[in-house]
Design a protein around this motif. Sequence first.
Motif, mmCIF file in Angstrom:
data_model
loop_
_atom_site.group_PDB
_atom_site.id
_atom_site.type_symbol
_atom_site.label_atom_id
_atom_site.label_comp_id
_atom_site.label_asym_id
_atom_site.label_seq_id
_atom_site.Cartn_x
_atom_site.Cartn_y
_atom_site.Cartn_z
ATOM 1 N N ALA A 1 0.849 -1.196 0.000
ATOM 2 C CA ALA A 1 0.000 0.000 0.000
ATOM 3 C C ALA A 1 0.887 1.251 0.000
ATOM 4 O O ALA A 1 0.664 2.196 -0.763
ATOM 5 N N ASP A 2 1.914 1.228 0.831
ATOM 6 C CA ASP A 2 2.800 2.380 0.969
ATOM 7 C C ASP A 2 3.493 2.722 -0.351
ATOM 8 O O ASP A 2 3.445 3.856 -0.827
ATOM 9 N N LYS A 3 4.151 1.700 -0.928
ATOM 10 C CA LYS A 3 4.985 1.963 -2.112
ATOM 11 C C LYS A 3 4.189 2.025 -3.399
ATOM 12 O O LYS A 3 4.544 2.766 -4.311
ATOM 13 N N LYS A 4 3.134 1.218 -3.501
ATOM 14 C CA LYS A 4 2.484 1.038 -4.796
ATOM 15 C C LYS A 4 1.145 1.754 -4.944
ATOM 16 O O LYS A 4 0.599 1.832 -6.039
ATOM 17 N N VAL A 5 0.603 2.240 -3.827
ATOM 18 C CA VAL A 5 -0.680 2.956 -3.925
ATOM 19 C C VAL A 5 -0.513 4.380 -3.385
ATOM 20 O O VAL A 5 -0.821 5.352 -4.076
ATOM 21 N N CYS A 6 0.002 4.501 -2.153
ATOM 22 C CA CYS A 6 0.095 5.827 -1.527
ATOM 23 C C CYS A 6 1.077 6.721 -2.298
ATOM 24 O O CYS A 6 0.743 7.867 -2.629
ATOM 25 N N PHE A 7 2.259 6.208 -2.581
ATOM 26 C CA PHE A 7 3.248 7.050 -3.269
ATOM 27 C C PHE A 7 2.781 7.459 -4.662
ATOM 28 O O PHE A 7 2.740 8.660 -4.973
ATOM 29 N N PRO A 8 2.373 6.495 -5.530
ATOM 30 C CA PRO A 8 1.866 6.941 -6.837
ATOM 31 C C PRO A 8 0.647 7.850 -6.708
ATOM 32 O O PRO A 8 0.458 8.763 -7.513
ATOM 33 N N GLY A 9 -0.175 7.624 -5.687
ATOM 34 C CA GLY A 9 -1.326 8.515 -5.460
ATOM 35 C C GLY A 9 -0.850 9.946 -5.279
ATOM 36 O O GLY A 9 -1.365 10.873 -5.921
ATOM 37 N N LEU A 10 0.156 10.139 -4.457
ATOM 38 C CA LEU A 10 0.672 11.495 -4.227
ATOM 39 C C LEU A 10 1.294 12.064 -5.505
ATOM 40 O O LEU A 10 1.204 13.267 -5.768
ATOM 41 N N GLU A 11 1.899 11.182 -6.295
ATOM 42 C CA GLU A 11 2.505 11.655 -7.549
ATOM 43 C C GLU A 11 1.448 12.137 -8.546
ATOM 44 O O GLU A 11 1.751 12.948 -9.416
ATOM 45 N N THR A 12 0.207 11.649 -8.415
ATOM 46 C CA THR A 12 -0.831 12.075 -9.370
ATOM 47 C C THR A 12 -1.152 13.563 -9.248
ATOM 48 O O THR A 12 -1.627 14.175 -10.181
ATOM 49 N N PHE A 13 -0.906 14.137 -8.064
ATOM 50 C CA PHE A 13 -1.305 15.541 -7.911
ATOM 51 C C PHE A 13 -0.120 16.503 -7.969
ATOM 52 O O PHE A 13 -0.289 17.690 -8.202
ATOM 53 N N ARG A 14 1.123 15.977 -7.825
ATOM 54 C CA ARG A 14 2.250 16.912 -7.704
ATOM 55 C C ARG A 14 3.229 16.819 -8.877
ATOM 56 O O ARG A 14 4.329 17.351 -8.795
ATOM 57 N N THR A 15 2.813 16.111 -9.923
ATOM 58 C CA THR A 15 3.687 16.008 -11.105
ATOM 59 C C THR A 15 2.877 16.423 -12.337
ATOM 60 O O THR A 15 1.686 16.727 -12.224
ATOM 61 N N LYS A 16 3.514 16.391 -13.480
ATOM 62 C CA LYS A 16 2.765 16.664 -14.712
ATOM 63 C C LYS A 16 3.306 15.807 -15.854
ATOM 64 O O LYS A 16 4.313 15.102 -15.679
ATOM 65 N N GLY A 17 2.640 15.873 -16.998
ATOM 66 C CA GLY A 17 3.114 15.173 -18.197
ATOM 67 C C GLY A 17 3.135 13.662 -18.039
ATOM 68 O O GLY A 17 2.266 13.066 -17.412
ATOM 69 N N GLU A 18 4.188 13.059 -18.595
ATOM 70 C CA GLU A 18 4.273 11.589 -18.634
ATOM 71 C C GLU A 18 4.372 10.983 -17.242
ATOM 72 O O GLU A 18 3.826 9.911 -16.984
ATOM 73 N N VAL A 19 5.063 11.663 -16.358
ATOM 74 C CA VAL A 19 5.234 11.143 -14.989
ATOM 75 C C VAL A 19 3.865 11.075 -14.312
ATOM 76 O O VAL A 19 3.522 10.088 -13.650
ATOM 77 N N GLN A 20 3.071 12.123 -14.540
ATOM 78 C CA GLN A 20 1.738 12.164 -13.928
ATOM 79 C C GLN A 20 0.840 11.068 -14.529
ATOM 80 O O GLN A 20 0.116 10.386 -13.793
ATOM 81 N N GLU A 21 0.910 10.899 -15.830
ATOM 82 C CA GLU A 21 0.081 9.856 -16.473
ATOM 83 C C GLU A 21 0.455 8.469 -15.955
ATOM 84 O O GLU A 21 -0.409 7.642 -15.663
ATOM 85 N N ALA A 22 1.762 8.229 -15.818
ATOM 86 C CA ALA A 22 2.229 6.924 -15.326
ATOM 87 C C ALA A 22 1.782 6.715 -13.877
ATOM 88 O O ALA A 22 1.387 5.612 -13.489
ATOM 89 N N ALA A 23 1.816 7.787 -13.094
ATOM 90 C CA ALA A 23 1.404 7.679 -11.684
ATOM 91 C C ALA A 23 -0.073 7.326 -11.583
ATOM 92 O O ALA A 23 -0.468 6.484 -10.765
ATOM 93 N N LYS A 24 -0.904 7.957 -12.432
ATOM 94 C CA LYS A 24 -2.347 7.675 -12.399
ATOM 95 C C LYS A 24 -2.600 6.202 -12.722
ATOM 96 O O LYS A 24 -3.389 5.531 -12.069
ATOM 97 N N CYS A 25 -1.895 5.706 -13.770
ATOM 98 C CA CYS A 25 -2.046 4.284 -14.172
ATOM 99 C C CYS A 25 -1.635 3.370 -13.029
ATOM 100 O O CYS A 25 -2.361 2.428 -12.680
ATOM 101 N N GLU A 26 -0.483 3.645 -12.457
ATOM 102 C CA GLU A 26 0.042 2.784 -11.392
ATOM 103 C C GLU A 26 -0.899 2.791 -10.191
ATOM 104 O O GLU A 26 -1.215 1.746 -9.616
#
Length: 229
Positions: free
Chosen positions: A109-134
């Motif tokens: 949960a920590d590494k694979k859901v919580c972290f990518p979840g936080l990346e969905t709001f604080r990144t942009k472009g390809e990194v953000q798209e990958a975070a949403k998918c993950e």
Amino acid sequence: MDSLKEDREDVKLLTAWVSPYGMRAMIGLAEKGIKYEYVEQNLRDKSPLLLQMNPIHKKVPVLIHNGNPISESLIVLQYIDNVWNSPHTAFLPSHPYDRAIALFWADFADKKVCFPGLETFRTKGEVQEAAKCEFLQNLAILEGELKGKNYFGGDRFGLVDIALTPFTSWFHAFESLGRFKIHLEEKFPNIWAWKKRCLERDSVKKTLPNPEKVLVTATEIRKRRLGEI
Ligand SMILES: N[C@@H](CCC(=O)N[C@@H](CS)C(=O)NCC(=O)O)C(=O)O
């Protein structure tokens, strides 16, 4: 824990109200009924106390128990569980294998859901798209794991629930700033029901902030991260 021991305990929590990791510690302490001093931290101007107590990561939460600092929220939760140990409030199962499984899911949960979840709001472009998918893919794994259960460990609210539930107060910010929809109720009905069940607990109810308030702070964090302010 007897009252004499409680009187001698000196428990402080360095955290920030919006920190989902800090909320984990708050829920853990509330579940155990531990009185503590809440010390709000300004993460843009870190206090000498925070830097002294967590010199390696310089992050919240830090639990200070009788002067001894403990950092990293999952470790903090295990410490709380070990120190204020009672069979009625255990966060982890007693059998070594069941414990290992609970720790596996908390780590997932920590590494694979919580972290990518936080990346969905604080990144942009390809990194953000990958975070949403993950984030969505791994949320689907947790959805399967919850099938037929009230909590991740079965009938009992435990470590994985405490680790994950604070992040649900951030889902609104993830959706708004990440410009995507989680569709929790429709696509993740087990997690939806679990979230409602967790929110019925006093420890969770009194800890989780209003998602609209989280969104305001998340918007500032995003702008700062992306160099827009
Ligand atoms: N792995 C850490 C993460 C803690 C964390 O990222 N805390 C954030 C607040 S949500 C923080 O203190 N950020 C300050 C910084 O990165 O400088 C934990 O589980 O405690």
